[in-house]
Scaffold this active site. Structure first.
Site, short mmCIF file in Angstrom:
data_model
loop_
_atom_site.label_atom_id
_atom_site.label_comp_id
_atom_site.label_asym_id
_atom_site.label_seq_id
_atom_site.Cartn_x
_atom_site.Cartn_y
_atom_site.Cartn_z
N GLY A 158 0.81 -1.20 0.00
CA GLY A 158 0.00 0.00 0.00
C GLY A 158 0.85 1.26 0.00
O GLY A 158 2.08 1.21 0.14
N CYS A 159 0.19 2.40 -0.14
CA CYS A 159 0.91 3.67 -0.26
C CYS A 159 1.59 4.07 1.05
O CYS A 159 2.80 4.35 1.06
CB CYS A 159 -0.03 4.76 -0.75
SG CYS A 159 -1.54 4.98 0.22
N TYR A 160 0.85 4.13 2.15
CA TYR A 160 1.47 4.48 3.43
C TYR A 160 2.55 3.47 3.83
O TYR A 160 3.64 3.87 4.27
CB TYR A 160 0.42 4.57 4.54
CG TYR A 160 -0.41 5.83 4.54
CD1 TYR A 160 0.18 7.09 4.62
CD2 TYR A 160 -1.81 5.76 4.50
CE1 TYR A 160 -0.60 8.25 4.64
CE2 TYR A 160 -2.59 6.91 4.52
CZ TYR A 160 -1.98 8.15 4.60
OH TYR A 160 -2.75 9.29 4.62
N ALA A 163 5.92 4.22 1.65
CA ALA A 163 6.71 5.38 2.07
C ALA A 163 7.31 5.17 3.45
O ALA A 163 8.49 5.47 3.69
CB ALA A 163 5.85 6.63 2.06
#
Length: 355
Positions: A158-160, A163
């Site tokens: 996922g995105c979170y 990063a």
């Protein structure tokens, strides 16, 4: 030889970013884009930016041409991929899932956080995890499997989690972080991270000129970050919504171990060595901090590091595009690897210098 590709759920924000990337990809021939809601609508009618670039038309999710595609990207809501992925894997295709359905390796954890049983535990166990910089070995094994003609599934991060984990993983894996203490993450995402469907939180009138924390202590990316970093029960994760279209910044506070150096130059050097073979991760120099505008529209990740010496705290900050490295372009990077292509194929671009 080009490979025939399809995007299921191409009309959403991640799906349309995938469309943009794949139309320019040197080895994937985008042949099918689906959306039940927009079936029969030309791509350029819904998204005029594709005028003159493609004559593709959205079709329904049950389009039989999907079964002729070598690579199927699933840009569908969570739980939908559970019903879609098995058929394509069984017929020998590469399936790259952008949802959370094949990320969490423990079906019980998936059920706890997504409030539905995981109906494909055997396929889940076989799925490669799609975060190439940290789980390249699994993708390499998937590539070997695909080379024999077997179907392969990749569950993209996922995105979170992307990063956050890119920022934190080197310190944890190198033994710089104190064990058994909480790790605090504050992360900010653009509004596209909430999906295309408008909600009271994402409506322009409420999102514009507003910063808001949400999913506090309850966000579904919590167990995924803990799984990636091996910090079960230690994550304090607070996501925020920013009045921007796209981009994601994650600030990770990592308590340093007693014997770890507090010299930021040494830590930066260690990070740069950790990512020396990573095409898309840049560890910035001392005193530099990442900005979302530096990575939006790309598959790139920028990492900045600082040390609070009195508190013995390493602050690691990661910036990505939530629709790029956090979703669509990362999916293409994974597909490149599994298909035996250069991982940078179709992903070489840089951000606009002025937005």
């Amino acid at each position: 030889m080009s490979m025939k590709a399809a995007i299921v759920g191409a009309a959403g924000f991640a799906g349309i970013e995938l469309t943009r990337i794949l139309l320019a990809h040197p080895s994937f021939d985008l042949a099918v884009i689906t959306s039940n809601e927009l079936a029969g609508t030309p791509l350029a009618t819904e998204y005029p930016g594709f005028t003159g670039a493609s004559d593709l038309v959205f079709s329904a999710h049950d389009n039989p041409e999907l079964d002729t595609c070598d690579v199927v990207f699933l840009a569908v809501p969570h739980t939908a991929a559970l019903a879609m992925a098995p058929r394509h894997v069984a017929r020998g295709a590469l399936v790259v899932d952008l949802s959370a359905d094949f990320r969490l390796k423990d079906p019980a954890v998936y059920e706890q956080w997504y409030k539905t049983p995981h109906t494909e535990p055997e396929l889940l166990a076989e799925a490669a995890f799609g975060l190439p910089e940290l789980f390249g070995e699994g993708l390499a094994q998937a590539a070997e499997k695909r080379a024999t003609g077997e179907g392969v599934l990749v569950g993209c991060a996922g995105c979170y989690p992307t990063a956050t984990s890119l920022a934190a993983a080197p310190a944890i894996r190198l033994g710089l972080v104190a064990p058994e203490v909480p790790i605090v993450v504050d992360a900010i995402s653009g509004v596209t991270g909430a999906g295309k469907k408008c909600t009271p939180r994402t409506h322009f009138c409420f999102a514009d000129e507003n910063f808001e924390a949400y999913g506090v202590a309850t966000h579904r990316h919590t167990p995924e970050i803990e799984q990636i970093l091996g910090i079960d029960g230690r994550l304090v994760f607070t996501p925020h919504l920013a009045p921007a279209n796209r981009g994601l910044l994650s600030t990770v506070n990592l308590p340093l171990a007693q014997d770890a150096s507090t010299d930021v130059a040494e830590i930066i050097d260690a990070y740069q060595k950790f990512y020396v073979v990573s095409s898309f991760v840049t560890v910035l120099g001392e005193g530099q901090m990442p900005k979302t505008t530096s990575v939006v529209g790309t598959n790139r990740a920028h990492i900045g590091l600082a040390v609070n010496k009195p508190a013995r705290m390493l602050i690691a900050i990661g910036a990505i595009d939530n629709l790029g490295k956090g979703a669509a372009s990362q999916a293409v990077q994974c597909a490149n690897i599994v298909c035996g292509l250069p991982e940078t194929a179709g992903l070489e671009g840089f951000a606009l210098p002025v937005v």
